[in-house]
Design an enzyme around this catalytic site. Structure first.
Site, mmCIF file in Angstrom:
data_model
loop_
_atom_site.group_PDB
_atom_site.id
_atom_site.type_symbol
_atom_site.label_atom_id
_atom_site.label_comp_id
_atom_site.label_asym_id
_atom_site.label_seq_id
_atom_site.Cartn_x
_atom_site.Cartn_y
_atom_site.Cartn_z
ATOM 1 N N ASN A 131 -11.654 11.792 -6.516
ATOM 2 C CA ASN A 131 -11.319 10.383 -6.834
ATOM 3 C C ASN A 131 -10.232 10.530 -8.021
ATOM 4 O O ASN A 131 -9.056 9.874 -7.945
ATOM 5 C CB ASN A 131 -12.155 9.587 -7.177
ATOM 6 C CG ASN A 131 -11.735 8.224 -7.368
ATOM 7 O OD1 ASN A 131 -11.583 7.541 -6.284
ATOM 8 N ND2 ASN A 131 -12.256 7.432 -8.344
ATOM 9 N N VAL A 155 -4.287 3.801 -1.935
ATOM 10 C CA VAL A 155 -5.610 4.248 -1.628
ATOM 11 C C VAL A 155 -6.211 4.223 -3.022
ATOM 12 O O VAL A 155 -6.105 4.833 -4.024
ATOM 13 C CB VAL A 155 -5.238 5.985 -1.676
ATOM 14 C CG1 VAL A 155 -6.670 6.670 -1.205
ATOM 15 C CG2 VAL A 155 -4.252 6.363 -0.532
ATOM 16 N N PRO A 156 -7.184 2.970 -2.838
ATOM 17 C CA PRO A 156 -7.859 2.241 -3.840
ATOM 18 C C PRO A 156 -8.949 2.983 -4.548
ATOM 19 O O PRO A 156 -9.995 2.761 -4.600
ATOM 20 C CB PRO A 156 -8.320 1.000 -3.215
ATOM 21 C CG PRO A 156 -8.571 1.339 -1.853
ATOM 22 C CD PRO A 156 -7.663 2.507 -1.379
ATOM 23 N N CYS A 157 -8.460 3.976 -5.512
ATOM 24 C CA CYS A 157 -9.544 4.701 -6.274
ATOM 25 C C CYS A 157 -9.909 3.858 -7.377
ATOM 26 O O CYS A 157 -11.119 4.121 -7.974
ATOM 27 C CB CYS A 157 -8.977 6.120 -6.975
ATOM 28 S SG CYS A 157 -7.220 5.909 -7.563
ATOM 29 N N HIS A 158 -9.315 2.786 -7.718
ATOM 30 C CA HIS A 158 -9.913 1.865 -8.699
ATOM 31 C C HIS A 158 -10.974 1.156 -8.252
ATOM 32 O O HIS A 158 -11.538 0.498 -9.039
ATOM 33 C CB HIS A 158 -8.545 0.859 -9.224
ATOM 34 C CG HIS A 158 -8.097 0.000 -7.974
ATOM 35 N ND1 HIS A 158 -7.350 0.457 -7.237
ATOM 36 C CD2 HIS A 158 -8.547 -1.366 -7.447
ATOM 37 C CE1 HIS A 158 -6.947 -0.478 -6.007
ATOM 38 N NE2 HIS A 158 -7.759 -1.532 -6.523
#
Length: 174
Positions: free
Chosen positions: A128, A137-140
């Protein structure tokens, strides 16, 4: 033998600060929120080419448009050609990140279970953290098991801003 690919890049503004977009000329390969000079230098070395600023590249224009819609609360998913460079495991984690629904969060353990690697929470966290295409690519959306905003490469403040934006859009729609 690996062929050299020209690293193309542009920098654009956003509500979370300047964003560096990178591309192989066709696909988006990166979205970074800090350390631009260092990142460009490192990526150019990997690509074995001189980096070229190319703000008019079609994929950058489309990324800017979609990011603008996202920050305006009008877009909840992205539709861009992506080509993140990573290991098979990293790409599996990044694919799973894309399935975390807009406006929600999950823990590293949950994400590990999602990819059928329930004991790999730490490895998932490492993958991540190496996600090269932040926001899109929503790593948050991945948080600590205790609900803390842990592990965002670009800082807790930016992570909180993104999560608050999404939560506000979801709340306004209900």
């Amino acid at each position: 033998m690996t062929t050299a690919t020209t690293l193309r890049y542009t920098i654009t503004d956003s509500p979370v600060g300047a964003i560096l977009l990178t591309s192989d000329g066709k696909n988006l390969t990166g979205l970074y929120l800090d350390d631009f000079d260092e990142i460009i230098e490192r990526l150019a070395a990997v690509a074995r080419s001189e980096p070229r600023e190319d703000p008019d590249l079609d994929v950058f224009a489309e990324a800017r448009r979609q990011l603008g819609e996202y920050f305006a609360g009008e877009r909840t998913t992205f539709d861009l050609p992506l080509a993140p460079v990573g290991t098979d495991f990293q790409r599996t984690v990044w694919d799973a990140l894309g399935r975390i629904p807009y406006g929600t969060t999950c823990g590293y353990g949950e994400l590990a279970a999602e990819i059928n690697r329930p004991t790999a929470a730490r490895a998932v966290g490492a993958a991540n953290g190496r996600n090269p295409i932040s926001i899109i690519v929503p790593c948050h959306r991945v948080i600590g098991a205790n609900g803390s905003l842990t592990g965002y490469a670009w800082g807790e403040e930016k992570k909180r801003t993104l999560l608050d934006l999404e939560a506000g859009v979801v709340a306004a729609r209900h």
